[in-house]
Design an enzyme around this catalytic site. Structure first.
Site, PDB file in Angstrom:
ATOM      1  CB  ILE A   1      -0.939   0.049   1.330  1.00  0.00           C
ATOM      2  CG1 ILE A   1      -1.914  -1.014   1.383  1.00  0.00           C
ATOM      3  CG2 ILE A   1      -1.693   1.231   1.361  1.00  0.00           C
ATOM      4  CD1 ILE A   1      -2.905  -1.148   2.345  1.00  0.00           C
TER       5      ILE A   1
ATOM      6  CG  HIS B   1      -7.322  -6.501  -7.135  1.00  0.00           C
ATOM      7  ND1 HIS B   1      -6.301  -6.971  -6.283  1.00  0.00           N
ATOM      8  CD2 HIS B   1      -8.472  -6.809  -6.519  1.00  0.00           C
ATOM      9  CE1 HIS B   1      -6.797  -7.773  -5.397  1.00  0.00           C
ATOM     10  NE2 HIS B   1      -8.265  -7.746  -5.735  1.00  0.00           N
TER      11      HIS B   1
ATOM     12  CG  ASP C   1      -6.329  -4.343  -4.208  1.00  0.00           C
ATOM     13  OD1 ASP C   1      -5.359  -3.982  -5.011  1.00  0.00           O
ATOM     14  OD2 ASP C   1      -6.030  -5.263  -3.724  1.00  0.00           O
TER      15      ASP C   1
END
Ligand code: GAR
Length: 234
Positions: free
Chosen positions: A96, A113, A149
């Site tokens: 992240i 993703h 995501d």
């Protein structure tokens, strides 16, 4: 002018490869200025070397905080020539990023993703979807925000999922589509045809003249994927 792009990887880099291939085929108007990996010895870096692309291995474990790591990445990416007019493409980058990173490249970071967002975020999207028993799985290209995501969706692609199939069966089926939709999303960005408005991303049909225009009269119903397929009479 070609869109300057930095690609972030953590693994095999097959999405990186799909971007490289489309650039080399002349359908993606971009130039990879830097490939960054946060893991050593990954095949993604090997791919960068094979195509003579600038690369950097930056181990996040070498930095005292997430923010310090992100700032170092920002510096490297800017130094490589992805400034105010470039794009950062996360391609299997399993980390992240913080606001330090996102503020530096506001509205200019994309991710792919292997699930239909907002379903199944995280590192096992394909297996999570298969285990859940979905009939339709897929992948998503989205702009990145501070949640995993999660950001505004640019394009999604769906594939059927059969009872009994696991993540190992599903993953390559989804990956094949990843390799098509990600370069397409980047090309739309290069053509300045994407506008973010809140959670929505608008695709302009014709920004400036481009080699391949989408079909003008697409009817969404034509593209519906129903799985298992409807039988006659339904
Ligand atoms: C891809 O399936 C990508 O969608 C996924 O990692 C794989 C990387 O493959 N990303 C995520 O799960 C992000 N949450 P690659 O290194 O061969 O491109």
């Amino acid at each position: 002018m070609k869109l300057p792009v930095a690609v972030l990887v953590s693994g095999s880099g097959s999405n990186l490869q799909s971007i490289i291939d489309r650039i080399e085929q002349g359908v993606l108007d971009a130039e990879i200025k830097l490939v960054v990996s946060n893991r050593a010895g990954v095949f993604g870096i090997e791919r960068a070397k094979r195509h003579n692309l600038p690369y950097k291995v930056m181990l996040h474990t070498d930095y005292r905080s997430r923010e310090a790591f992100d700032q170092a990445m920002v510096d490297a990416i800017v130094e490589a020539g992805v400034g105010d007019n470039g794009l950062v493409a996360m391609a299997g980058f399993m980390r992240i990023v913080t606001s330090v990173f996102l503020r530096a490249f506001e509205g200019r970071v994309m991710n792919i993703h292997p699930a239909l967002v907002p379903s199944f975020p995280g590192v096992n999207g394909q297996a999570d979807a298969a285990d859940y028993g979905v009939k339709i799985a897929g992948c998503t290209v989205h702009f990145v925000d501070e949640q995993m995501d999660h950001g505004p969706v640019v394009i999604q692609a769906a594939v059927p999922c059969q009872a009994g199939e696991d993540g190992n069966v599903l993953a390559p089926r989804i990956l094949k589509l990843e390799h098509r939709v990600y370069p397409q999303a980047i090309q739309w960005y290069a053509e300045d045809r994407l506008r973010i408005a809140g959670r929505h991303v608008e695709l302009k049909v014709a920004g400036r003249p481009c080699a391949r225009q989408p079909k003008a009269d697409i009817e969404p119903e034509t593209y519906a994927l129903v799985w298992p397929p409807l039988e006659e009479g339904f």
